[in-house]
Design a protein around this motif. Structure first.
Motif, PDB file in Angstrom:
ATOM      1  N   LYS A 201      62.656  37.843  14.167  1.00  0.00           N
ATOM      2  CA  LYS A 201      62.609  37.047  12.933  1.00  0.00           C
ATOM      3  C   LYS A 201      61.370  36.152  12.924  1.00  0.00           C
ATOM      4  N   ASP A 202      61.024  35.607  14.085  1.00  0.00           N
ATOM      5  CA  ASP A 202      59.852  34.738  14.185  1.00  0.00           C
ATOM      6  C   ASP A 202      58.543  35.501  13.986  1.00  0.00           C
TER       7      ASP A 202
ATOM      8  N   ALA B  27      71.405  39.599  19.440  1.00  0.00           N
ATOM      9  CA  ALA B  27      71.221  38.350  18.678  1.00  0.00           C
ATOM     10  C   ALA B  27      69.911  37.669  19.074  1.00  0.00           C
ATOM     11  N   ALA B  28      69.643  37.587  20.367  1.00  0.00           N
ATOM     12  CA  ALA B  28      68.394  36.969  20.837  1.00  0.00           C
ATOM     13  C   ALA B  28      67.185  37.804  20.416  1.00  0.00           C
ATOM     14  N   ILE B  29      67.315  39.122  20.481  1.00  0.00           N
ATOM     15  CA  ILE B  29      66.231  40.014  20.063  1.00  0.00           C
ATOM     16  C   ILE B  29      65.929  39.801  18.580  1.00  0.00           C
ATOM     17  N   ASP B  30      66.972  39.773  17.754  1.00  0.00           N
ATOM     18  CA  ASP B  30      66.768  39.584  16.314  1.00  0.00           C
ATOM     19  C   ASP B  30      66.134  38.230  16.020  1.00  0.00           C
ATOM     20  N   ASP B  31      66.499  37.196  16.780  1.00  0.00           N
ATOM     21  CA  ASP B  31      65.866  35.882  16.603  1.00  0.00           C
ATOM     22  C   ASP B  31      64.381  35.935  16.934  1.00  0.00           C
ATOM     23  N   LEU B  32      64.037  36.622  18.015  1.00  0.00           N
ATOM     24  CA  LEU B  32      62.618  36.763  18.383  1.00  0.00           C
ATOM     25  C   LEU B  32      61.856  37.548  17.324  1.00  0.00           C
TER      26      LEU B  32
ATOM     27  N   ASN C 248      53.283  47.955  14.965  1.00  0.00           N
ATOM     28  CA  ASN C 248      52.155  47.413  15.730  1.00  0.00           C
ATOM     29  C   ASN C 248      51.922  45.941  15.386  1.00  0.00           C
ATOM     30  N   GLY C 249      51.924  45.615  14.106  1.00  0.00           N
ATOM     31  CA  GLY C 249      51.682  44.237  13.686  1.00  0.00           C
ATOM     32  C   GLY C 249      52.751  43.272  14.175  1.00  0.00           C
ATOM     33  N   VAL C 250      54.011  43.679  14.053  1.00  0.00           N
ATOM     34  CA  VAL C 250      55.114  42.813  14.485  1.00  0.00           C
ATOM     35  C   VAL C 250      55.068  42.613  15.995  1.00  0.00           C
TER      36      VAL C 250
END
Length: 146
Positions: free
Chosen positions: A73-74, A66-71, A131-133
């Motif tokens: 998402k930003d 959940a925390a990974i997906d939030d990071l 790479n971009g993300v």
């Protein structure tokens, strides 16, 4: 220890967890069994140290998803995590875990590994996209440390 192989095993396990709704341990054990029994790919033969590293990474991603997906998402402009290709999503999750939550490798190593995995397992554009993300995530991490 073969860290690249461990990362490949984790990506495959994450993919299996999402696609087949299996438990993390079961997914990884299936991948380990495949690798151990693959007579055609002797250079990809894992050992217990590699398997243990894969377990550590996999459980870290699963526990912090959940925390990974939030990071992530930003760092996704015009995208949502659940709309990414399954392969790219799992690669980004693993890289994000290694960059933010794990101290086993420097963040830039995690980025480089993720790009190579994306080039190998993703589409023609996956390497550039990952790479971009991750470059944006790395920049965000650097700005919070300053």
């Amino acid at each position: 220890m073969k860290r690249r192989l461990a990362r490949e095993m984790v990506i495959s396990s994450l993919y299996s967890i999402e696609l087949n709704e299996v438990q993390a341990y079961e997914a990884l054990q299936g991948v380990i069994d495949e690798v151990m029994n693959d007579n055609e790919v002797t250079e990809k033969f894992s050992d217990e140290t590699t398997n243990e590293f894969a377990r550590k990474l996999l459980m870290g991603v699963v526990e912090n998803r959940a925390a990974i997906d939030d990071l992530l998402k930003d760092c996704l402009t015009g995208w949502q995590v659940d709309r990414l290709s399954r392969v790219d999503r799992q690669i980004l999750r693993l890289a994000c875990f290694e960059m933010v939550f794990s101290k086993d490798a420097p963040p830039k190593v995690a980025v480089n590994e993720a790009i190579e995995l994306a080039k190998h397992y993703g589409t023609d554009e996956s390497g550039k996209f990952v790479n971009g993300v991750l470059a944006k995530l790395l920049k965000n991490l650097d700005s919070t440390k300053a």
